[in-house]
Design an enzyme around this catalytic site. Structure first.
Site, PDB file in Angstrom:
ATOM      1  N   LYS A 128     -13.267  -4.530  10.722  1.00 42.63           N
ATOM      2  CA  LYS A 128     -11.889  -5.007  10.672  1.00 42.63           C
ATOM      3  C   LYS A 128     -11.218  -4.914  12.042  1.00 42.63           C
ATOM      4  O   LYS A 128     -11.710  -4.245  12.949  1.00 42.63           O
ATOM      5  CB  LYS A 128     -11.070  -4.247   9.628  1.00 42.63           C
TER       6      LYS A 128
ATOM      7  N   HIS B  47      -9.538 -10.598   4.549  1.00 45.62           N
ATOM      8  CA  HIS B  47      -8.238 -10.123   4.066  1.00 45.62           C
ATOM      9  C   HIS B  47      -7.328 -10.035   5.293  1.00 45.62           C
ATOM     10  O   HIS B  47      -7.732  -9.437   6.294  1.00 45.62           O
ATOM     11  CB  HIS B  47      -8.319  -8.703   3.488  1.00 45.62           C
TER      12      HIS B  47
ATOM     13  N   ASP C 286       0.376 -11.323   2.261  1.00 41.06           N
ATOM     14  CA  ASP C 286      -1.058 -11.204   2.069  1.00 41.06           C
ATOM     15  C   ASP C 286      -1.736 -12.571   2.073  1.00 41.06           C
ATOM     16  O   ASP C 286      -1.107 -13.579   1.765  1.00 41.06           O
ATOM     17  CB  ASP C 286      -1.291 -10.543   0.705  1.00 41.06           C
TER      18      ASP C 286
ATOM     19  N   GLN D 247       3.423  -7.434   0.436  1.00 36.64           N
ATOM     20  CA  GLN D 247       2.542  -7.804   1.546  1.00 36.64           C
ATOM     21  C   GLN D 247       2.643  -9.299   1.820  1.00 36.64           C
ATOM     22  O   GLN D 247       2.749 -10.091   0.892  1.00 36.64           O
ATOM     23  CB  GLN D 247       1.095  -7.478   1.175  1.00 36.64           C
TER      24      GLN D 247
ATOM     25  N   HIS E  21      -6.025 -14.254   1.504  1.00 39.67           N
ATOM     26  CA  HIS E  21      -7.478 -14.103   1.466  1.00 39.67           C
ATOM     27  C   HIS E  21      -8.093 -15.439   1.830  1.00 39.67           C
ATOM     28  O   HIS E  21      -7.732 -16.463   1.256  1.00 39.67           O
ATOM     29  CB  HIS E  21      -7.927 -13.626   0.085  1.00 39.67           C
TER      30      HIS E  21
ATOM     31  N   ARG F 160       2.054   1.441  -5.114  1.00 45.16           N
ATOM     32  CA  ARG F 160       1.104   2.533  -4.899  1.00 45.16           C
ATOM     33  C   ARG F 160       1.848   3.847  -4.983  1.00 45.16           C
ATOM     34  O   ARG F 160       2.972   3.961  -4.509  1.00 45.16           O
ATOM     35  CB  ARG F 160       0.431   2.398  -3.527  1.00 45.16           C
TER      36      ARG F 160
ATOM     37  N   CYS G 178      -5.800  -8.562  -4.002  1.00 47.15           N
ATOM     38  CA  CYS G 178      -7.131  -9.162  -3.819  1.00 47.15           C
ATOM     39  C   CYS G 178      -7.781  -9.624  -5.123  1.00 47.15           C
ATOM     40  O   CYS G 178      -8.190 -10.782  -5.209  1.00 47.15           O
ATOM     41  CB  CYS G 178      -8.069  -8.220  -3.088  1.00 47.15           C
TER      42      CYS G 178
END
Lengths: 649, 649
Positions: free
Chosen positions: B475, B521, B391, B389, B393, B371, B342
């Site tokens: 979410k 997200h 991912d 991910q 945005h 992580r 992000c």
């Protein structure tokens, strides 16, 4: 054992022929024995690894070449002498100046000088240039004088030049020479060109500050950078090339075209690929991936960190830790951002038993690696702290090595051929007198012989650099030339006899015994980041169609044609063409200007005529109108151009 | 203000209707008022957030549901009571046993017990199972008894149960209850099912060691895991599902099919994608990339590390540092392996001025993040320390939010539809009584209303979880069901009102003023690693053709057909079909077996007949012979099957 008589020296010329000369002969004597013209153009000679003045006696037998302007050693000599010429001019104009050092560099030369309280400005440079030309025309000889240390000290004490006195402290009596031309005498090891009149064109480029001995506790001197040429037209070409390089600067174009971003909050030296850059990179990756697939590579993906044991095993830690990011603690172990992909690939190879029938195993990865660089060294996309290699490791038998090297060279030539970049190769071999290399001598000798055979067979220009091999095996470096004639070292092919031992890699041979494979490390682009920086400058941002982030911009003349424009855009997208649709209510001229600025290869203008006829008016970037085309013909031509990876006209 | 008379309670049923009951009514009274059948099947009831015995007086008004086996709360009650039943059986068989704790879990229950010197073996479990069935048939009621603390202590001192006495120390007088069934009495908060006869099928699964209070300084007790069902057939189905899950285990198949490797020298929890896995992943990425391109996303690539200031700004450092890798020192700053993409994307957004006309900006990245997880938590591809991910945005205006959420749901449904995986959604909203949320209340209310409208409009099953929103916005979580009926939470769509503030993101509105965009997200697969683990188990490794690492294996009957096999392999490769060519001098039966083990979708057998007729004998994985096909027909069918992303039959 030297069987020559003592009054002769034997010189091995570049073509391999050997000539004998009387002892006491100079480089000029040799040059004149070959041709008067050559002697006239010669700047210096090189005997073994030493460059010598033309008129110096050749001290011994050895490998001999004559250095004209066209050689690196020739330019080195020319620019070294030019530094002295600049010093002479400065001394004439600023009699109180003190001199530091004045070496030749990659492009030209500089001299560090102490102007006392006076501050040199860019305006002063022209004055110095003019004086240099004036002095050059005097045809002053560069004279070499051997000077006893005492006498040398006296001279500079007399002259009041503290920096030269400082330099003299480090020199031993008997090895000190002066060079003198016109009214200038310098402490200098040489060599120099015969006389100043060879210097026909001068440009002083820049002024910078430089601490004496590079130590910030010392006084800051004024460094003046310059460049000189033996012809006026060469300077013009050089300045034009500099302008072009500036116009093509990937940092400027990278921003203008939305290729990449360096953001200080994310981190220095860590490029972010913006949408247009990502398209470009993905196209390059897809191209390389397809080629590699065709050539029997298998792609893998490995993590960006690894247990430090990997690098302890390879020997890269702690020996190279100055160029690595600091380790991270995980549980009771240490992990590192990977500085290279090799150990990860070796562990993949090691995870399975291999028979000789399975080899070669070719593991490829677009592997992102991280290496620490000083922040002062960072530069756009070309010098970064994180980059992605188009990496691969080939595990093969010694018998397969030659063919695999040949395949690697073939791939590299093919790849750069696509971009119209000529490739030279440099073969880095071991120094036979050194003992630092891993692996068996017989393997090295075979590998070096085979590398040379391959280079001959593929008919590429190559040079051999002895002593430049890495400790684990001989290597081939690829040097490509860009559109401005600049050379860049990119891809590499390295043979490795050491890591198979360290990672205990084996295969079972036809004799049912375990053997060590050989590893080839290779990466044609080298780094996606650095290669992209070169590509931007090579094409000045006018990429071939297949690489262009936006390939077509559709420019409707007014809102009345937006529906048709939408329809056309959809048809193009269906053919995987990257389209921009400019529906802004701007004048067509403004739309064209913007598309030109974005370097979009094709513009399609749609108005009443086009709507009526089912055609498009096609405009090509930098070329202007191409005329009217049937839309479906346009599409099929476009698809052909993409597929063929055609270069821009 | 409660306007009811004091002798009534008001229950809100799941359909939203409200019913009044006399004070003193029990769950059973309510169930019976609805239907006798329901009352018979009911295991417990839930009032607000508390699960209660059927026969317990309902203490107050509230949201009310009746828990049958089909509900999570029902199973929870059932398995809790089953733990007590197992304890009773164990007590009968091993009178000296001491009891620790015995809770229900996700799938069944366990009880920690102290068998003294006796060592329980897997063989003993059948004995206990039989005893449980025998006791269950006695139809013993589970009786709830409120006990003063003194009396409770006396009871367990008398019985000699030190663990229960230890538990009692932490309880206060007045809150202590016993539950009793048959000859077994336990210290227990409840709730329980009405009687033991509902338990019809029992399977004790496993024995493990467990320290009392999880503290290794305490005694290690024997933990017995079990599961029970209200029908024998349910147990059979469950055991079959377990067998299937074991057969499909992605760790086993991942190795067998060459998908991935965990290598301890590279690092625990750091999967290496092997060649076959890389093909699978690249296909998934290409699929997602094409979908995203079609939907107006722009792909970017950001570095795997970032200056710690990014995470200080987002608030993820130091608050989540326990799940992050330790920072690295670079010059005089700190850098981190990125735990999420992000902040990098926010900085891309912030690097340019945006007009409302440019929004939404949709930045997508296959972003690898790292992580820290405890080593004991790591599991194959499904729980790792490094993952990628899919991912993105989305930066949009508040007015665009609803449509963008709809687009995200649409993409997610489309993607999972390709794999025949049904998707449910869970809407995580704010708790109105809490004060911890960022962003304006009016925006939250609008966003939650719009999310709910979208969920209704797309006609998906959804549940709403109040208080489950993240602090930065509501979410949507996507829960997909695999071929074994197991549910997995994968993709997520999160609305974010906080990061636009923290990263000072703006756009210029039509009013010429600066405004904050909203961020969405989203990541449909979530993690390529975890999704791949689910995909392997969902398909049991029998992937659809487009995902199969090797799509066709060509099996020549003898060396005589190798040339033809080569020719066919080339033709298939030209159509981008992934081919294996098995030229080994093995019997055809062995070649077929190996291709079946590798789960290669199609086998082409080539012999004399095929050579003469220009045909191929096609065999399909798990199906056997499909018969003889003209080779070019076979190719075009194959290409169609790949393009259509057809599921295996």
């Amino acid at each position: 054992m030297d069987i020559m008589k003592e009054d002769k020296i034997r010189l091995t010329l570049p073509d391999g022929s050997i000539k004998e000369f009387e002892k006491g002969s100079t480089g000029r004597d040799v040059a004149e024995s070959i041709s008067k013209g050559l002697a006239r153009n010669a700047l210096s000679v090189t005997l073994d690894d030493e460059i010598l003045d033309m008129d110096r006696e050749l001290p011994h037998s050895g490998a001999f070449k004559i250095n004209t302007w066209d050689t690196d050693d020739g330019k080195y000599t020319f620019w070294h002498s030019s530094a002295h010429l600049m010093a002479e001019a400065v001394q004439e104009l600023y009699p109180d100046v003190k001199f530091g050092i004045g070496p030749p560099i990659d492009q030209g030369f500089y001299y560090d000088m102490d102007f006392g309280d006076e501050k040199l400005t860019l305006e002063d440079l022209e004055k110095i240039e003019n004086k240099m030309i004036e002095l050059a025309r005097q045809k002053n000889e560069y004279k070499r004088i051997e000077v006893p240390k005492k006498e040398a000290i006296d001279y500079f004490e007399n002259k009041g030049d503290p920096y030269k006195l400082d330099l003299l402290e480090g020199l031993e009596d008997g090895e000190i020479t002066f060079y003198e031309q016109g009214k200038f005498t310098d402490l200098c090891r040489g060599p120099h060109i015969p006389s100043t009149d060879k210097i026909k064109a001068v440009k002083l480029m820049n002024i910078a500050g430089a601490y004496w001995h590079g130590d910030e506790n010392n006084k800051q001197l004024t460094r003046v950078y310059g460049i000189t040429f033996p012809k006026k037209s060469m300077l013009d070409d050089y300045l034009h090339m500099l302008d072009e390089a500036k116009r093509r600067d990937h940092k400027k174009l990278g921003k203008q075209l939305g290729i990449y971003l360096i953001d200080s909050m994310v981190g220095q030296g860590l490029p972010i690929w913006l949408p247009n850059g990502t398209i470009l990179r993905r196209e390059l990756e897809a191209f390389m991936r397809a080629e590699q697939k065709r050539r029997g590579y298998q792609e893998v993906i490995t993590p960006h960190i690894g247990n430090i044991r990997l690098y302890e095993t390879s020997g890269h830690y702690p020996y190279y830790s100055h160029s690595q990011f600091t380790p991270m603690d995980v549980d009771d172990e240490k992990y590192m951002l990977k500085p290279m992909n090799c150990p990860h690939h070796h562990r993949i190879y090691a995870s399975e038993m291999h028979s000789y029938r399975d080899l070669p195993v070719r593991l490829a990865e677009f592997g992102s690696v991280y290496r620490y660089e000083q922040s002062g060294e960072l530069n756009g996309l070309s010098r970064v702290r994180g980059f992605t290699q188009d990496d691969a490791h080939i595990y093969c038998t010694q018998d397969q090595l030659k063919q695999e090297i040949k395949n690697c060279i073939d791939l590299t030539e093919y790849v750069f051929g696509i971009f119209d970049m000529p490739v030279d190769i440099r073969l880095s071999f071991r120094d036979e007198n050194e003992d630092k290399y891993g692996g068996k001598t017989e393997y090295w000798e075979r590998a070096q012989r085979e590398i040379r055979e391959v280079a001959d067979e593929v008919g590429m220009d190559y040079t051999i650099e002895e002593g430049e091999a890495s400790f684990y095996g001989p290597k081939i470096d690829f040097i490509i030339k860009d559109a401005l004639g600049r050379k860049w070292q990119l891809g590499t092919v390295q043979v490795d006899y050491v890591m198979p031992e360290r990672f205990d890699l084996t295969y079972v041979g036809s004799d049912n015994q375990k053997h060590r494979p050989v590893i080839i490390h290779r990466a044609p682009f080298g780094s996606m980041e650095r290669f992209t920086s070169i590509l931007i400058e090579h094409f000045a941002g006018d990429f071939p169609l297949w690489l262009s982030p936006i390939q077509v911009s559709i420019l409707p003349l007014s809102d009345d044609y937006n529906d048709l424009a939408d329809n056309y855009a959809d048809q193009l997208k269906n053919e995987d063409i990257r389209v921009n649709l400019d529906k802004r209510s701007e004048q067509i001229g403004a739309k064209i200007r913007d598309a030109e600025t974005q370097k979009i290869p094709y513009m399609l203008i749609i108005g009443e005529k086009e709507k009526a006829n089912g055609t498009v008016a096609v405009r090509k970037h930098k070329k202007g109108n191409l005329g009217s085309f049937n839309f479906s013909d346009f599409i099929s031509n476009l698809v052909k151009e993409v597929t063929s990876k055609k270069l821009p006209d």
